[in-house]
Scaffold this active site. Structure first.
Site, short mmCIF file in Angstrom:
data_model
loop_
_atom_site.label_atom_id
_atom_site.label_comp_id
_atom_site.label_asym_id
_atom_site.label_seq_id
_atom_site.Cartn_x
_atom_site.Cartn_y
_atom_site.Cartn_z
N CYS A 78 11.84 10.41 -10.20
CA CYS A 78 10.58 9.66 -9.81
C CYS A 78 10.37 9.79 -8.28
CB CYS A 78 10.71 8.28 -10.26
SG CYS A 78 11.79 7.22 -9.32
N CYS A 108 0.72 -1.11 -0.04
CA CYS A 108 0.02 0.04 0.08
C CYS A 108 0.69 1.30 -0.01
CB CYS A 108 -0.98 -0.11 1.32
SG CYS A 108 -0.23 0.14 2.76
#
Length: 468
Positions: free
Chosen positions: A426, A258
């Site tokens: 990123c 998650c």
């Protein structure tokens, strides 16, 4: 000044947490007074709440919990507290008695473990163990409903145990302030009737299953990610163990968590509640547990499906008829190497696939930008990540679309000026390395990635940059 401010903030959080606990105890005593004579026994029993003793094992245990009359009947305070359970013909006094005499270990006090532990405590499990080595963080609170803002920075186990005691002071709550590992799992799990896996990573899932097989304990296992969840009961009434279904771990690329993929807060809440239900069914013998079946939950469509699983495999290396896997083997087994994944619910580890010459630090990029050197900053995160936060000016081309967008990238690089550098970033510095590998293979030989990505930028350059 900064250190002094942090110390004051920590002390404030600590005092607020203590105030919350005292308020909870006051509310409990007031409710027992309002209940009249039926509540007085509970008030007397709750006298020692909070007076925990910690041993060298790292476990803290509260006072003795539910006690029965000499003839085995439920005492008046239990009848009053659990009266809605007792009115159920399929549950009744016998179900409550069995639950109150059972012991359940919850591994993980996060999104799954939060509602799970709260409901087990509220429903009156006799002894509740909670294992977790992490501290409460602010980004936990949207899904980990057992924790409060006042507990941010404190132990998850302490926060969870305090919440459970506030709900039900008549049960025993045992705290384990460490991560469950092969070196301690057998010692901890051996003390409980049922184990519930409320963790979020592959190596721990294998480890807990192996532990329960060795100890012959039923395992209630749940998972939630994104907008989906699943639930089953392993190693009980002929159901398979985790290795029966997955003798070899899936590729690392197929394993999401998650912290990378996200999760809607209510989804682990739904699965955690169902885990509590399955644990209660196993403990009491009421109903039909999810043995040999798996429940699949889709939040977007509000659909729940139950699929049949194959039975326990006689050839399983761990629970099969000819298994030779021992406790000593378990304690020596390297689950992280076996799965190529870390035993942590947090971010995946950093990869390092580029030479140093193809990488720059975020401070080096900051200097390059401040000096006005011509360059193009390429952000390869997914578009919905780019919408959360970005460094301006930057171009967003998701890694998954990079190869097909190379002509557009080449045009943008020309617009930036002759000799412009191509700098790639990123979120954490992993996908940017993969992007630079691809770009260099396609002729963009000067492409470089920013080490650590936006997380490093927020840590080392701009403390106000929103880290997620």
């Amino acid at each position: 000044m900064g250190g002094r401010r942090e110390a004051i903030e920590r002390e404030l959080k600590k005092l607020r947490a203590e105030r919350e606990e005292l308020d909870g105890r006051i509310r409990l005593l007031e409710s027992q007074l309002e209940a009249g004579p039926a509540g007085f026994n509970g008030a007397a029993a709750g006298k020692g709440v909070g007076d925990d003793a910690c041993g060298g094992s790292g476990a803290c245990q509260s006072r003795v919990g539910n006690e029965f009359a000499p003839d085995g009947s439920l005492p008046a305070d239990m009848i009053y507290r659990y009266s809605r359970h007792l009115l159920l013909p399929d549950f009744g006094v016998e179900g409550q008695r069995k639950l109150s005499q059972s012991s359940i270990l919850v591994v993980g006090a996060g999104g799954l473990g939060s509602p799970l532990a709260l409901y087990l405590a509220a429903c009156g499990v006799g002894r509740l163990g909670i294992v977790d080595g992490d501290d409460v963080e602010l980004n936990n609170l949207h899904r980990q409903i057992i924790h409060k803002e006042a507990y941010v920075g404190q132990s998850k186990v302490k926060s969870a145990a305090d919440a459970c005691r506030e709900i039900n002071s008549s049960i025993k709550v045992v705290e384990y302030h460490h991560t469950l590992k092969p070196c301690n799992a057998l010692e901890v799990a051996r003390k409980y009737d049922i184990v519930v896996d409320a963790t979020d990573n592959l190596p721990t899932r294998y480890m807990i299953s192996d532990c329960c097989v060795l100890l012959n304990k039923p395992l209630v296992s749940g998972a939630a990610l994104g907008l989906e969840g699943q639930l089953t009961v392993y190693h009980h009434n002929g159901s398979p163990c985790y290795r029966c279904l997955f003798p070899t771990p899936p590729p690392v690329a197929a394993c999401q968590r998650c912290s990378d993929s996200g999760v809607l807060g209510v989804v682990p809440g739904v699965i955690g509640c169902l885990q509590a239900l399955e644990a209660i069914k196993v403990a009491t013998g009421v109903g039909e547990p999810l043995c040999g079946r798996m429940l699949l939950f889709d939040a977007l469509s509000a659909r729940i499906r139950v699929v049949k699983l194959r039975g326990s495999s006689p050839d399983c290396t761990h629970c099969g008829e000819n298994s030779v896997f021992t406790e000593e083997d378990f304690q020596k087994f390297d689950y992280e190497s076996f799965t190529q994944s870390p035993m942590s619910d947090k971010a995946a580890p950093s990869v390092n696939v580029l030479p140093e010459s193809a990488r720059i630090t975020c401070r080096e990029y900051k200097k390059l930008a401040d000096d006005g050197e011509p360059h193009l900053l390429l952000d390869v995160r997914p578009a919905h990540h780019f919408q959360i936060a970005s460094i301006s000016p930057s171009h967003n081309i998701p890694l998954s679309m990079l190869e097909e967008k190379l002509p557009a990238l080449e045009a943008s690089l020309k617009e930036a000026g002759e000799g412009s550098a191509l700098v790639v970033l990123c979120r954490r510095g992993n996908d940017s390395q993969r992007a630079v590998q691809l770009l260099r293979e396609k002729g963009f030989t000067s492409a470089k990635d920013i080490i650590g990505g936006l997380q490093a930028w927020g840590r080392d350059v701009d403390p106000d940059f929103p880290v997620y």
